[in-house]
Design a protein around this motif. Structure first.
Motif, short mmCIF file in Angstrom:
data_model
loop_
_atom_site.label_atom_id
_atom_site.label_comp_id
_atom_site.label_asym_id
_atom_site.label_seq_id
_atom_site.Cartn_x
_atom_site.Cartn_y
_atom_site.Cartn_z
N GLY A 194 120.65 37.33 82.21
CA GLY A 194 120.01 37.71 84.01
C GLY A 194 120.54 36.80 85.16
O GLY A 194 120.57 36.91 86.25
N ASP A 231 119.94 33.25 85.76
CA ASP A 231 118.79 32.75 86.31
C ASP A 231 119.48 31.29 85.89
O ASP A 231 119.27 31.35 84.80
CB ASP A 231 117.77 32.64 86.77
CG ASP A 231 117.26 33.64 87.68
OD1 ASP A 231 118.16 34.24 89.15
OD2 ASP A 231 116.37 34.49 87.38
N TYR A 237 111.44 25.76 78.32
CA TYR A 237 110.63 26.57 79.05
C TYR A 237 110.21 27.28 77.79
O TYR A 237 110.25 28.71 77.56
CB TYR A 237 111.83 27.72 78.82
CG TYR A 237 112.35 28.47 79.76
CD1 TYR A 237 111.49 29.34 80.12
CD2 TYR A 237 113.61 28.40 81.39
CE1 TYR A 237 111.81 30.97 80.96
CE2 TYR A 237 113.51 29.34 81.72
CZ TYR A 237 112.77 30.46 82.10
OH TYR A 237 112.51 31.82 82.90
N VAL A 294 117.14 37.34 79.43
CA VAL A 294 116.47 35.92 80.60
C VAL A 294 117.69 35.50 80.37
O VAL A 294 118.17 35.73 81.74
CB VAL A 294 115.13 35.59 79.95
CG1 VAL A 294 115.12 34.04 81.23
CG2 VAL A 294 113.45 36.35 79.96
N LEU A 310 111.90 32.37 76.42
CA LEU A 310 113.72 32.62 76.49
C LEU A 310 113.90 33.93 75.58
O LEU A 310 113.55 34.10 74.47
CB LEU A 310 114.75 31.72 76.66
CG LEU A 310 114.51 30.86 77.30
CD1 LEU A 310 115.40 29.23 77.48
CD2 LEU A 310 115.15 30.91 78.81
N ALA A 326 118.48 28.14 83.50
CA ALA A 326 116.72 28.12 82.10
C ALA A 326 117.33 26.36 81.72
O ALA A 326 118.17 25.84 80.49
CB ALA A 326 116.71 29.65 81.09
N THR A 331 108.86 29.18 84.05
CA THR A 331 110.78 29.29 85.10
C THR A 331 111.23 28.04 84.65
O THR A 331 112.61 27.83 85.04
CB THR A 331 110.18 29.64 86.05
OG1 THR A 331 109.90 28.78 86.44
CG2 THR A 331 110.02 30.22 86.85
#
Length: 720
Positions: free
Chosen positions: A541, A543, A549, A538, A534, A545, A554
């Motif tokens: 973005g 998405d 990770y 990221v 991360l 988390a 992902t």
């Protein structure tokens, strides 16, 4: 400064639900802002009263904007930043030269961002060169963490996305009044309510317990301190009636035989005699859970077991939480797609705050500080010899008990905590704070702890800083700066950088949150809580988390789907037994005090007692007690009462309600001075987690009668 009318997406500063919100700056220089709910999986656009009013604190007149130093007359006076930092930089080495490095200690907070929590642990160990660091999460999540680690090999509040709960037909909620403490959470229980499968365990008929009304579930109201026995009784029924998931136990767990043998003695009628919960109700709940578990195993609406502070904040909190995990494992819930076990993290960053180094025994990534490999890895990231990193320190209650004592703490740094109100045995803690050679408190209001300090450092609030937090699902979220801070306030990262420089610390200390997050990610690589994949790019973005990770992944929304975190991949059932006093048959005894939270307030109340609407709704400490108990004591609604325990006394207004057991009284811990609930609680702790006993303090209650020269107690002591 954000332009007026342009909002910044961020997250609420209060509980671990970390509700999504948009903060829109006023466009003026007064720091004002507006909060709007933002659609997000945890809160779906909703906020509680605390969240809606959070922005009112950003331009509050009580805001600290200039450093304060106590002068020779004992008065806190304004001072320049450089002079204050130089003072600290001179005093710390002097104190350590006289009393040793561990004479300087740090007390952190679960509300700090990940970047600040990580840097604070590094600051303690490399700049102060002390082992003495712990934080207020020890009062919140430590029992759940200890139980999760020994059962699963990892501690993440919810090892599944919160949205999964919506697909459940049965939810057993133990010791949590989520309807008051995190109201938007309740919408995730609607599926279980519709199926008549919400089971709430609480000695009070709380707002959450009332969600079971009208056929939507079952409320179990045990004697305080008997939750462990209750859970053993439920597990006994599961095993005795053949309701356990044998295939799951065989394939994915160890320890079943020892646990099953221990359960044999906890038949429902015996448990009824101890807990007061009818044997028929115990059997009904066990069968309800088993039916939900079977539906979940077949791909339908499953079952979940969730725990909260009500069963964890005990001197046997780790074992009680373990009993809840054992029950879940017997039913085959953890690690499956449609069922599970979890614990509801309390503080805003209560999850991330305990992962990256401000606990007495941990290094970043949830690594043990005694693990040679962990020490070597973190030392390499920090660029220091491994031997420079101190060993484990003292858990919070022991740390605070050492204040001002020979061989104990002589200098204390406090960040994100108000221990004068939140710590158990508060009168002793306050005495210890007053006896220190140097007390340095970083805060944005003059809390009760800051008011005792020698140095007060004005720091930033949530909407004035960038950073990350980790919510109750283990989901890492971006906190974004939405308003300009007052010109005199500084980031705690800046404060630690400046002090580290003055103290000659090695390694990097930066005021840039993204720089410290990148280092946190490297330091956590390979650890249990691995953030190494991360960065802010990221996270920005959008998405989801979820940790772990690791780089190249992902993330991990659901833990344990294939294996648990122990070396053999199995979960461990751990035999537990109740304390002797709790396992005895019920008999008359003193009233038992449980402390807890209110809808309108948060933690020690430093913030929420400054919001006019919240304070107007709950302006005074109120002691809940049953009308029958009150009648025996000669107490009426609204009477002033004194509550006395072996540790001290507190004063409150009587609040009579049939929604509490006759042997139980309840006092919220958000208030200070004579109304502080923790004047009554003691320093006894769970031997595994270090959790204080907050839920079963023996007390007496009496009515206060005004007289010419003050106040005197009137009334009778009652036994229940």
């Amino acid at each position: 400064m954000q332009q007026a009318g342009t909002g910044r997406p961020t997250h609420c500063p209060y509980c671990a639900l970390q509700c999504a919100m948009t903060v829109t700056a006023s466009g003026t220089h007064d720091g004002g802002a507006r909060v709007d709910g933002r659609d997000f999986p945890t809160n779906r656009g909703g906020l509680c009263r605390k969240g809606w009013s959070a922005a009112e604190l950003l331009d509050h007149p009580d805001r600290l904007t200039v450093p304060l130093v106590r002068d020779a007359d004992g008065v806190l006076r304004e001072a320049a930043w450089d002079a204050v930092l130089d003072l600290i930089g001179d005093r710390v080495p002097s104190i350590q030269a006289e009393h040793g490095r561990d004479a300087v200690a740090v007390f952190g907070g679960g509300g700090l961002t990940n970047e600040k929590a990580y840097t604070l642990g590094k600051f303690a160990r490399l700049a102060l060169r002390t082992s003495r660091i712990d934080y207020n999460g020890r009062f919140c999540m430590s029992s759940a963490a200890a139980a999760g680690n020994r059962a699963f090999g990892v501690d993440r509040g919810l090892p599944f996305p919160l949205e999964d709960l919506g697909g459940a037909s049965v939810v057993l909620l133990l010791g949590s009044n989520a309807a008051d403490t995190m109201p938007p959470f309740v919408q995730h229980l609607r599926g279980a309510q519709a199926a008549g499968g919400l089971v709430v365990v609480d000695p009070r008929r709380s707002a959450t317990a009332r969600l079971t009304d009208q056929g939507r579930g079952i409320h179990l109201q045990p004697t305080p301190g008997t939750d462990l026995v209750l859970l053993l009784g439920l597990a006994h029924v599961v095993v005795a009636e053949g309701l356990a998931d044998g295939r799951f136990l065989e394939a994915r767990t160890s320890g079943y035989d020892a646990v099953a043998r221990g359960l044999a003695q906890w038949w429902p009628e015996r448990v009824q005699g101890i807990t007061g919960v009818p044997a028929a109700s115990l059997r009904a709940v066990a069968r309800l859970l088993a039916a939900g578990a079977r539906r979940g195993a077949d791909g339908g609406q499953g079952a979940y077991v969730l725990t909260g502070r009500g069963i964890e904040q005990h001197a046997d909190g780790t074992d009680t939480t373990t009993a809840a995990i054992n029950l879940a494992l017997l039913l085959g819930l953890p690690g499956t797609v449609h069922s599970g076990y979890g614990t509801l993290t309390g503080q805003g960053n209560g999850q991330g705050g305990r992962e990256h180094g401000q606990k007495a025994d941990q290094l970043p990534g949830y690594r043990k500080i005694t693990d040679p490999a962990a020490r070597a890895h973190v030392a390499a990231v920090w660029g220091v010899p491994e031997e420079l990193i101190p060993g484990p320190g003292l858990p919070a209650v022991e740390l605070l008990a050492s204040l001002g004592k020979p061989g104990g703490t002589r200098c204390l740094f406090v960040h994100g905590a108000n221990v004068a109100v939140s710590a158990p045995d508060a009168a002793t803690v306050i005495e210890g704070l007053r006896s220190l050679d140097l007390l340095v408190v970083s805060d944005f209001f003059l809390s009760e702890t800051a008011a005792l300090a020698d140095v007060v450092l004005p720091v930033l609030q949530w909407a004035e800083e960038e950073g990350t937090v980790t919510n109750l699902e283990g989901r890492i979220l971006r906190r974004r700066r939405a308003v300009e801070p007052p010109s005199g306030a500084r980031s705690e990262l800046w404060v630690m950088r400046e002090l580290a420089h003055r103290l000659g610390a090695p390694s990097l200390f930066s005021e840039d949150p993204s720089t410290m997050f990148d280092e946190l990610a490297r330091a956590s690589a390979g650890g249990i809580a691995d953030y190494s994949g991360l960065d802010y790019g990221v996270l920005d973005g959008g998405d989801p988390a979820y940790w772990p990770y690791p780089a190249g992944s992902t993330g991990t929304p659901r833990l344990f789907v294939d294996v648990f975190a122990h070396a053999d991949g199995r979960a461990v059932l751990v035999p537990v037994v109740p304390r002797t006093a709790a396992s005895a048959a019920r008999r008359p005894g003193p009233l038992l005090l449980a402390t807890g939270r209110l809808l309108e307030h948060y933690q020690s109340g430093t913030q929420t007692r400054r919001v006019p609407a919240l304070l107007a709704a709950q302006p005074d400490p109120r002691l809940q007690l049953h009308p029958s108990t009150a009648q025996d004591l000669g107490i009426g609604q609204g009477d002033r009462v004194v509550v006395t325990s072996p540790h001290g006394e507190a004063r409150a207004l009587a609040d009579l309600t049939p929604d509490i057991r006759q042997d139980t009284v309840f006092l919220a811990f958000h208030f200070a001075d004579a109304g502080s609930a923790n004047l009554l609680t003691g320093g006894g702790t769970d031997p595994i987690s270090g959790m204080p006993e907050f839920k079963t303090t023996p007390v007496s209650v009496a009515r206060l009668v005004s007289v010419d020269d003050g106040v005197r107690a009137g009334g009778l002591e009652v036994v229940a």
